[in-house]
Design a protein around this motif. Structure first.
Motif, PDB file in Angstrom:
ATOM      1  N   SER A   1      25.345  44.461  64.222  1.00 14.23           N
ATOM      2  CA  SER A   1      24.905  45.363  65.294  1.00 14.23           C
ATOM      3  C   SER A   1      24.876  44.652  66.644  1.00 14.23           C
ATOM      4  CB  SER A   1      23.513  45.915  64.975  1.00 14.23           C
ATOM      5  OG  SER A   1      22.573  44.860  64.952  1.00 14.23           O
TER       6      SER A   1
ATOM      7  N   HIS B   1      23.900  50.746  62.063  1.00  7.47           N
ATOM      8  CA  HIS B   1      23.162  49.524  62.406  1.00  7.47           C
ATOM      9  C   HIS B   1      22.870  48.648  61.182  1.00  7.47           C
ATOM     10  CE1 HIS B   1      20.685  47.720  65.721  1.00  7.47           C
ATOM     11  NE2 HIS B   1      20.195  47.066  64.672  1.00  7.47           N
TER      12      HIS B   1
ATOM     13  N   GLY C   1      21.467  54.385  61.351  1.00  8.94           N
ATOM     14  CA  GLY C   1      22.163  54.197  62.617  1.00  8.94           C
ATOM     15  C   GLY C   1      22.108  55.463  63.444  1.00  8.94           C
TER      16      GLY C   1
ATOM     17  N   SER D   1      23.011  50.741  66.953  1.00 13.53           N
ATOM     18  CA  SER D   1      24.449  50.829  66.668  1.00 13.53           C
ATOM     19  C   SER D   1      24.744  52.049  65.802  1.00 13.53           C
ATOM     20  CB  SER D   1      24.918  49.559  65.967  1.00 13.53           C
ATOM     21  OG  SER D   1      24.821  48.448  66.837  1.00 13.53           O
TER      22      SER D   1
END
Length: 80
Positions: A44, A27, A7, A24
């Motif tokens: 996400s 993620h 992420g 995100s």
């Protein structure tokens, strides 16, 4: 490592994808179970795709060597 997180929030992930607002904070997770690998989308915002197919959030999806994982607009090839 049994759980590997990808992420954009450096303090919360094992692999950081910086400077990409489409990713995100946490993620996806890559899980290892009994010698197999799975990807789990952490709900996400911009989804996760394996070989071009969107995967469901919060469900394990088994990976094969050579699979392509796309996190929003970032693509990775899985090799093991």
């Amino acid at each position: 490592k049994p759980i590997f997180t990808i992420g954009k929030e450096r303090q919360k992930v094992d692999f950081c994808v910086p400077d990409n607002t489409s990713i995100s904070r946490t993620h996806v997770r890559i899980l290892t179970k009994n010698g197999a690998f799975f990807v789990v989308d952490n709900n996400s915002t911009n989804y996760t795709y394996v070989n071009g197919n969107k995967i469901a959030a919060n469900q394990e999806f088994k990976l094969n060597s050579g699979d392509k994982i796309k996190l929003a607009d970032e693509e990775f090839e899985i090799r093991f």
